[in-house]
Design an enzyme around this catalytic site. Structure first.
Site, PDB file in Angstrom:
ATOM      1  N   PRO A 119       0.812  -1.219   0.000  1.00  0.00           N
ATOM      2  CA  PRO A 119       0.000   0.000   0.000  1.00  0.00           C
ATOM      3  C   PRO A 119       0.845   1.269   0.000  1.00  0.00           C
ATOM      4  O   PRO A 119       1.973   1.277   0.504  1.00  0.00           O
ATOM      5  CB  PRO A 119      -0.806  -0.101   1.305  1.00  0.00           C
ATOM      6  CG  PRO A 119      -0.756  -1.536   1.693  1.00  0.00           C
ATOM      7  CD  PRO A 119       0.565  -2.051   1.187  1.00  0.00           C
ATOM      8  N   CYS A 120       0.304   2.340  -0.555  1.00  0.00           N
ATOM      9  CA  CYS A 120       0.926   3.657  -0.487  1.00  0.00           C
ATOM     10  C   CYS A 120       0.494   4.303   0.823  1.00  0.00           C
ATOM     11  O   CYS A 120      -0.689   4.564   1.036  1.00  0.00           O
ATOM     12  CB  CYS A 120       0.495   4.521  -1.670  1.00  0.00           C
ATOM     13  SG  CYS A 120       1.287   6.140  -1.703  1.00  0.00           S
TER      14      CYS A 120
END
Length: 406
Positions: free
Chosen positions: A86-87
């Site tokens: 995930p960012c």
């Protein structure tokens, strides 16, 4: 060198399927898939139904556990570490115990990748993330990607990256994602690449340039990463372009133009005649769809009292058949602006996509997620997935690289 893979944040197996399609002997030694807060781990169950389980070095099963609880030393050895993480906010600080240690922001999964790299020392890595990773956070552009590069540099890796629009390279979806290829400097590939001119590596000879052909680079710029990861977190900012290379703490980047291939159009992946439940039949819902897809200018007031106008342009309604689909989100098929609405090829009526069409947008086999999970979760899993043919493209080049390793 053995063709072995460890797949993190595996979802329903996009990385693994991409390498399996090569049929060149890749073997997955371990994987991890765990959805936080979910009472039922649908993606993990789908993965296992297709590929089976993997035990750790103690013969125990932990592939469906929170990766932060997994003992990294017990993960089986592997040549290639892959994962779509995930960012998030990657900010770090010194640990209280030692000024030499670092402490990542709690819950950020990048640090789990880093811990596995320290424990297992994979020669090669391929990671996937959203395109905005290169520009986050908004208040310190490029810091988060700079931290990732600093971590990899400290662990003796060089890095190539590209922002890839899958439709440019023959896929059915205009999905832009950042792909990161990291490799140990001691590898034969690393030894070859360090003698290449950065502009030539980025445009011609590197894995990314070979897998995703581009025109020659222009406007190459460079910067040097701070020596300390905490300093990177505190002070580093840089405008990364959509292609680049990092070696020995020096970053080279340039905006590049892809050499476009013939894409698959949305019309080519549509089923002909589907269940009635996918059609828009309610007039109230139709009016809502028209509003969501249309242009808007909405007066709003910020928390500090500042008044402004929120604006957004129209989205094609219905989505055109003669071009690839838009980026699919986890909310696909729900009543929202981003959901695809198409004209059914058989009936001519408006409808949402089917789960099979969602799978085709991502390059999976038909009914890949038809493993007992609810229909809503099938769309969610596809919205979270990557475009499988992009992995196969990189795998073809990695096969050549592996053949040249001792």
């Amino acid at each position: 060198m053995e063709k072995t893979i460890c797949e993190l944040f595996a979802g329903v197996g996009g990385f693994r399927l991409g390498f399996d399609r090569l049929n060149t002997g890749w073997k997955t030694t371990w994987f991890s898939q765990w959805e936080p807060g979910a009472s039922k781990q649908w993606a993990h169950e789908c993965y296992v139904k297709h590929f089976g389980e993997c035990t750790d070095l103690k013969g125990e099963l932990h592939t469906g556990d929170d990766i932060s609880t997994v003992e990294k030393d017990l993960i089986p050895p592997h040549t290639l570490l892959v994962g779509g993480f995930p960012c998030q906010d990657y900010s770090v600080a010194h640990t209280l115990a030692s000024s030499k240690g670092i402490e990542g922001k709690k819950g950020v999964l990048w640090w789990q990748i880093r811990d596995i790299l320290i424990a297992k020392k994979a020669p090669f890595c391929i990671f996937e993330n959203v395109d905005r990773l290169l520009k986050s956070p908004a208040k310190q552009r490029g810091r988060d990607f700079g931290i990732i590069l600093s971590c990899l540099n400290d662990l003796d890796y060089s890095v190539e990256w590209r922002v890839v629009n899958a439709a440019i390279y023959g896929a059915a979806q205009r999905r832009r994602r950042t792909f990161i290829f990291a490799y140990k400097n001691s590898s034969a590939y690393g030894q070859r690449m360090k003698s290449e001119a950065p502009s030539h590596l980025i445009s011609k000879t590197g894995l990314m340039a070979t897998a995703f052909p581009i025109k020659d680079t222009t406007k190459l710029k460079s910067t040097t990463l701070p020596k300390d990861i905490v300093e990177t977190s505190d002070t580093f900012a840089f405008l990364f372009s959509n292609a680049g290379y990092m070696h020995d703490g020096i970053v080279y980047t340039a905006p590049v133009t892809e050499i476009e291939e013939t894409p698959i159009s949305l019309g080519e992946i549509l089923e002909h005649g589907v269940d009635e439940s996918f059609y828009i039949t309610d007039e109230t819902r139709m009016a809502r769809w028209i509003y969501l897809k249309g242009p808007k200018k909405i007066p709003r007031k910020a928390a500090n009292g500042h008044e402004y106008t929120f604006s957004e342009g129209p989205i094609a309604f219905p989505d055109p058949w003669d071009r690839p689909g838009r980026t699919m989100l986890t909310s696909e098929s729900t009543l929202n602006r981003s959901t695809h609405i198409v004209t059914d090829p058989k009936t001519g009526r408006l409808r949402t996509l089917t789960p099979i069409e969602a799978e085709r947008l991502q390059g999976f086999d038909d009914n890949w997620t038809n493993t007992g999970m609810p229909q809503r979760m099938r769309f969610f899993c596809m919205g979270n997935a990557l475009v499988v043919p992009m992995i196969t493209r990189m795998g073809k080049i990695l096969d050549i690289i592996i053949e040249q390793e001792p």
